[in-house]
Scaffold this active site. Structure first.
Site, PDB file in Angstrom:
ATOM      1  N   ASP A  67      27.349  48.853  41.210  1.00  0.00           N
ATOM      2  CA  ASP A  67      27.344  49.399  42.190  1.00  0.00           C
ATOM      3  C   ASP A  67      26.111  50.675  42.637  1.00  0.00           C
ATOM      4  O   ASP A  67      25.418  50.792  41.587  1.00  0.00           O
ATOM      5  CB  ASP A  67      28.639  50.207  43.080  1.00  0.00           C
ATOM      6  CG  ASP A  67      28.303  51.575  41.509  1.00  0.00           C
ATOM      7  OD1 ASP A  67      28.872  51.184  40.950  1.00  0.00           O
ATOM      8  OD2 ASP A  67      28.543  52.530  42.041  1.00  0.00           O
ATOM      9  N   HIS A 116      29.598  41.565  37.291  1.00  0.00           N
ATOM     10  CA  HIS A 116      28.917  42.078  38.504  1.00  0.00           C
ATOM     11  C   HIS A 116      28.667  42.722  38.121  1.00  0.00           C
ATOM     12  O   HIS A 116      28.822  44.041  38.300  1.00  0.00           O
ATOM     13  CB  HIS A 116      30.716  42.864  38.676  1.00  0.00           C
ATOM     14  CG  HIS A 116      31.493  43.592  39.862  1.00  0.00           C
ATOM     15  ND1 HIS A 116      31.921  42.865  40.910  1.00  0.00           N
ATOM     16  CD2 HIS A 116      31.149  44.562  40.810  1.00  0.00           C
ATOM     17  CE1 HIS A 116      32.112  43.205  42.296  1.00  0.00           C
ATOM     18  NE2 HIS A 116      31.291  45.259  40.959  1.00  0.00           N
ATOM     19  N   ASP A 135      33.752  35.218  32.659  1.00  0.00           N
ATOM     20  CA  ASP A 135      32.425  35.442  33.185  1.00  0.00           C
ATOM     21  C   ASP A 135      32.357  35.365  34.352  1.00  0.00           C
ATOM     22  O   ASP A 135      32.159  34.477  35.235  1.00  0.00           O
ATOM     23  CB  ASP A 135      31.645  34.771  32.209  1.00  0.00           C
ATOM     24  CG  ASP A 135      30.480  34.368  32.311  1.00  0.00           C
ATOM     25  OD1 ASP A 135      29.492  35.732  33.468  1.00  0.00           O
ATOM     26  OD2 ASP A 135      29.741  33.678  32.423  1.00  0.00           O
ATOM     27  N   GLU A 193      31.361  44.094  34.150  1.00  0.00           N
ATOM     28  CA  GLU A 193      30.660  44.641  35.528  1.00  0.00           C
ATOM     29  C   GLU A 193      29.700  44.799  34.575  1.00  0.00           C
ATOM     30  O   GLU A 193      30.264  44.696  33.253  1.00  0.00           O
ATOM     31  CB  GLU A 193      30.898  46.087  35.969  1.00  0.00           C
ATOM     32  CG  GLU A 193      29.869  46.686  37.204  1.00  0.00           C
ATOM     33  CD  GLU A 193      31.368  48.238  38.079  1.00  0.00           C
ATOM     34  OE1 GLU A 193      32.311  47.495  38.305  1.00  0.00           O
ATOM     35  OE2 GLU A 193      29.934  48.482  38.803  1.00  0.00           O
TER      36      GLU A 193
HETATM   37  O1  9MR Z   1      31.630  47.108  42.840  1.00  0.00           O
HETATM   38  C1  9MR Z   1      32.827  47.950  42.754  1.00  0.00           C
HETATM   39  C2  9MR Z   1      32.147  48.182  41.286  1.00  0.00           C
HETATM   40  O2  9MR Z   1      31.157  48.874  41.067  1.00  0.00           O
HETATM   41  C3  9MR Z   1      33.456  49.790  40.815  1.00  0.00           C
HETATM   42  O3  9MR Z   1      33.318  49.433  38.968  1.00  0.00           O
HETATM   43  C4  9MR Z   1      34.562  48.450  40.967  1.00  0.00           C
HETATM   44  C5  9MR Z   1      35.784  49.171  40.848  1.00  0.00           C
HETATM   45  O4  9MR Z   1      36.242  50.868  41.768  1.00  0.00           O
HETATM   46  O5  9MR Z   1      34.738  48.825  42.686  1.00  0.00           O
HETATM   47  C6  9MR Z   1      34.068  47.136  43.090  1.00  0.00           C
HETATM   48  O6  9MR Z   1      34.060  47.837  44.574  1.00  0.00           O
HETATM   49  C7  9MR Z   1      34.978  46.655  45.053  1.00  0.00           C
HETATM   50  C8  9MR Z   1      36.081  47.788  45.985  1.00  0.00           C
HETATM   51  O7  9MR Z   1      36.980  48.245  44.785  1.00  0.00           O
HETATM   52  C9  9MR Z   1      37.468  46.214  45.876  1.00  0.00           C
HETATM   53  N1  9MR Z   1      36.671  45.928  47.010  1.00  0.00           N
HETATM   54  C10 9MR Z   1      35.745  44.514  46.426  1.00  0.00           C
HETATM   55  C11 9MR Z   1      34.670  45.534  46.045  1.00  0.00           C
HETATM   56  C12 9MR Z   1      32.911  44.734  45.427  1.00  0.00           C
HETATM   57  O8  9MR Z   1      34.223  44.177  44.656  1.00  0.00           O
HETATM   58  O1  9MR Z   2      33.358  53.134  33.271  1.00  0.00           O
HETATM   59  C1  9MR Z   2      34.976  53.719  34.094  1.00  0.00           C
HETATM   60  C2  9MR Z   2      36.337  53.072  33.330  1.00  0.00           C
HETATM   61  O2  9MR Z   2      36.157  54.161  32.392  1.00  0.00           O
HETATM   62  C3  9MR Z   2      37.585  53.296  34.354  1.00  0.00           C
HETATM   63  O3  9MR Z   2      38.908  52.862  34.050  1.00  0.00           O
HETATM   64  C4  9MR Z   2      37.360  53.203  36.125  1.00  0.00           C
HETATM   65  C5  9MR Z   2      37.818  53.342  36.758  1.00  0.00           C
HETATM   66  O4  9MR Z   2      38.168  54.345  37.245  1.00  0.00           O
HETATM   67  O5  9MR Z   2      35.589  53.109  36.500  1.00  0.00           O
HETATM   68  C6  9MR Z   2      34.750  53.011  35.670  1.00  0.00           C
HETATM   69  O6  9MR Z   2      33.493  52.869  36.190  1.00  0.00           O
HETATM   70  C7  9MR Z   2      32.691  52.930  37.291  1.00  0.00           C
HETATM   71  C8  9MR Z   2      33.106  53.579  38.468  1.00  0.00           C
HETATM   72  O7  9MR Z   2      33.919  54.458  39.257  1.00  0.00           O
HETATM   73  C9  9MR Z   2      32.263  53.205  39.453  1.00  0.00           C
HETATM   74  N1  9MR Z   2      30.540  52.504  39.492  1.00  0.00           N
HETATM   75  C10 9MR Z   2      31.284  50.849  37.979  1.00  0.00           C
HETATM   76  C11 9MR Z   2      32.049  52.278  36.776  1.00  0.00           C
HETATM   77  C12 9MR Z   2      32.046  50.743  36.024  1.00  0.00           C
HETATM   78  O8  9MR Z   2      32.834  49.802  36.453  1.00  0.00           O
END
Ligand code: 9MR
Ligand code: 9MR
Length: 578
Positions: free
Chosen positions: A187, A499, A546, A555
């Site tokens: 993100d 991701h 993947d 991610e």
């Molecule tokens: O892209 C988002 C990612 O960086 C976060 O780790 C993840 C969990 O918070 O959420 C991703 O965004 C998704 C969202 O939570 C739900 N709708 C789809 C989004 C993209 O896959």
């Molecule tokens: O790395 C984080 C992981 O420990 C948590 O379980 C998860 C859900 O809260 O979120 C991860 O961090 C995400 C952050 O919330 C949004 N940017 C992407 C991060 C990696 O997925």
């Protein structure tokens, strides 16, 4: 599974691999020889894992097909994270640079792997360069980014104070500027808590292995300016972090973010309004810790960063004072904000870490007292559990500490390293990882364990710690039951569909290079967004896909990449040359 069936699956895996160079689930079939796909330094421990339920004879072949080493694997044992048996083939006697393969009786020939005096140099550079490739608020020029050049996104020079972050000097709706920094992950948001451990890990890599980083040219805009590129890169994020402090009272904003995640678009196409959201104790303390460490480290580069070490010290002290006055401002996600929370209600570790770094910077007894009040037993660090970072910094500067503090720092860091080394010794895969370590970002758990093991090596000089750390790196680079190197662009089978918004949106088949995939995570919290995409397994070490839908297993994130930089550089720098 019958031997013939194993062989068939293995052969299918090999065909798929050869054709696509992609991480494929066929590659996860049991009955294969698992190796670090970047190979080994000549003086390193060199282990292959054979997924087999019996001990087997093996041979190592050189590039001409001549047998250069013979041996027998250890007796296999069951490895719970994959619920399979595994045995070790020790290739340590192999020292001459070259390309090799392992032939295990009854199994297909292994991947080729090099023995090379620079085996991890390119990885150390690329994993650090990936931070440049995820810079916010700047165009990436072809001269530095090659085909990953792109326009600037997220200038962040006019961001709004969210109601959750209002203060007397900056009420809700105030517009401020907080440019630069790195995008957190897949993100495009910027989070202080996660920036804290990330930036510290890069600074620690430099502080612990300065000779390795001096003179390494990564081809970033600052290369050649007389500052090690790792410090130039870290400064890009420190600049942003400094702007995350409220000048009124020293409080630190929790994050700079959209209200909702952007679509899968390039940075310049993401135009959502940006906010500073929340002010939290965790953010203030992580900020204080990093600014204190940075002030200490950039003091050596005062000429290139005039005034910055003093500015960072003042910023750290102000954030610390704010946290003293606001010791339980736990971040709570406002109802209208839907991006990452990085919420953490347990704050002793943040207090201890900040106190340790401020004590090392200032020598003031009050910080040592605070450290002693808050410090707990060291544990493998992660973004929400940063106590070990304080212990590690103290242990690294033992000669400057009162004797008793030095002794406890060495006991904590050394004791944790010893526990991890014992776990590794007992493991059929020679890994410190336990089933419970396969969480969101498990690749970074492996590497943060590696960092702790490397501290054991730095403290004692004992080879066993270096070898155990090597094993953790081997795991990430392909010696795992998926047969995948989790680093984009580095290995024979690497993630192609991380991701990561730019990697998905840039129209280039290959992902941005040097990024670490989060890794297997059996909780699969992304299932709702991965409809019709099947994880191959729910077993801890096999639960990875993947696929770009899989933010819970595939991610990329800054706090996962930083320990990759640290471990790759540390092993390249610490392994004795023959
Ligand atoms: O892209 C988002 C990612 O960086 C976060 O780790 C993840 C969990 O918070 O959420 C991703 O965004 C998704 C969202 O939570 C739900 N709708 C789809 C989004 C993209 O896959
Ligand atoms: O790395 C984080 C992981 O420990 C948590 O379980 C998860 C859900 O809260 O979120 C991860 O961090 C995400 C952050 O919330 C949004 N940017 C992407 C991060 C990696 O997925």
């Amino acid at each position: 599974m019958s031997m013939r069936w194993c062989l068939l699956l293995a052969a299918l895996g090999a065909v798929a691999d050869g054709r696509t160079h992609e991480a494929s689930s066929a590659a996860a079939a049991a009955g294969q020889v698992r190796l670090n796909q970047l190979g080994f330094l000549p003086g390193a421990q060199k282990l292959a894992v054979v997924e087999s339920d019996e001990a087997r004879a093996f041979e190592v072949l050189d590039a001409r097909g001549e047998v250069v080493l013979r041996g027998t694997t250890t007796a296999p044992a069951r490895w719970e994270p994959a619920a399979r048996d595994a045995a070790i083939a020790d290739l340590g006697a192999l020292a001459a640079p070259g390309q090799y393969r392992v032939r295990v009786q009854g199994l297909p020939l292994s991947d080729p792997f090099p023995v090379d005096a620079q085996a991890y140099a390119a990885l150390a550079d690329a994993s650090l360069k990936s931070f440049y490739l995820i810079r916010a608020g700047t165009p990436l020029e072809p001269a530095h980014a090659g085909r990953f050049a792109r326009a600037a996104g997220h200038a962040d020079d006019a961001v709004e104070i969210h109601a959750s972050a209002a203060s007397p000097g900056r009420p809700a709706g105030t517009v401020v500027s907080a440019p630069a920094g790195w995008y957190d992950a897949g993100d495009y948001n910027k989070y202080v808590v996660n920036s804290g451990i990330t930036t510290w890990t890069l600074l620690a890599a430099y502080e612990h292995f300065p000779a390795f980083f001096r003179g390494r040219e990564l081809g970033i805009p600052e290369s050649g300016n007389g500052v090690p590129d790792i410090l130039d890169e870290a400064w890009w994020n420190l600049r942003w972090m400094l702007a995350m402090q409220d000048p009124g009272d020293g409080g630190v904003y929790h994050k700079l973010t959209n209200l909702r995640f952007d679509g899968m678009v390039m940075p310049e196409q993401a135009r959502e309004r940006r906010y500073l959201v929340g002010r939290s104790t965790a953010a203030a303390l992580d900020f204080a810790a990093v600014m204190a460490a940075a002030s200490r480290i950039y003091a050596g580069y005062e000429a290139q960063f005039p005034g910055q070490p003093a500015r960072m010290r003042a910023a750290a002290e102000a954030a610390w004072r704010w946290a003293q006055a606001n010791p339980d401002a736990v971040y709570r996600q406002p109802a209208d904000v839907h991006t990452g929370a990085y919420g953490d209600a347990k704050l002793d570790d943040e207090f201890a870490w900040a106190a340790a770094e401020l004590y090392l910077l200032t020598g003031e007894a009050a910080y040592l007292d605070a450290f002693q009040r808050h410090a707990r037993d060291a544990d493998v660090p992660n973004w929400s559990n940063v106590g070990a970072l304080g212990w590690i910094s103290l242990a690294a500067h033992g000669q400057r500490l009162p004797a008793a503090t030095r002794a406890s720092a060495e006991k904590q860091v050394g004791g944790l390293a010893a526990r991890l080394a014992a776990q590794s010794r007992r493991s059929p895969w020679r890994l410190a990882m336990q089933p419970a370590d396969f969480v969101w970002g498990s690749s970074a758990v492996a590497l943060n364990q590696g960092i702790v093991l490397l501290q054991g090596h730095r403290l004692t000089g004992e080879r066993a710690y270096l070898d155990a750390a090597q094993s953790q790196l081997d795991y990430v680079l392909g010696r795992n039951p998926l047969g995948v190197s989790f680093v984009t662009g580095h290995g024979l089978r690497t993630p192609m569909h991380v991701h990561h918004r730019p990697s998905q949106a840039d129209g280039i088949a290959e992902p941005v290079p040097g990024l670490l995939s989060g890794g297997p995570n059996p909780r699969q919290q992304d299932l709702a967004d991965c409809k019709g995409v099947a994880y191959p397994s729910t077993l801890p070490a096999l639960s990875w896909i993947d696929h770009a839908c899989s933010y819970a297993s595939n991610e990329t994130a800054i706090n996962w990449n930083a320990p990759l930089v640290y471990v790759a550089a540390a092993i390249q720098a610490s392994t004795p040359t023959l």
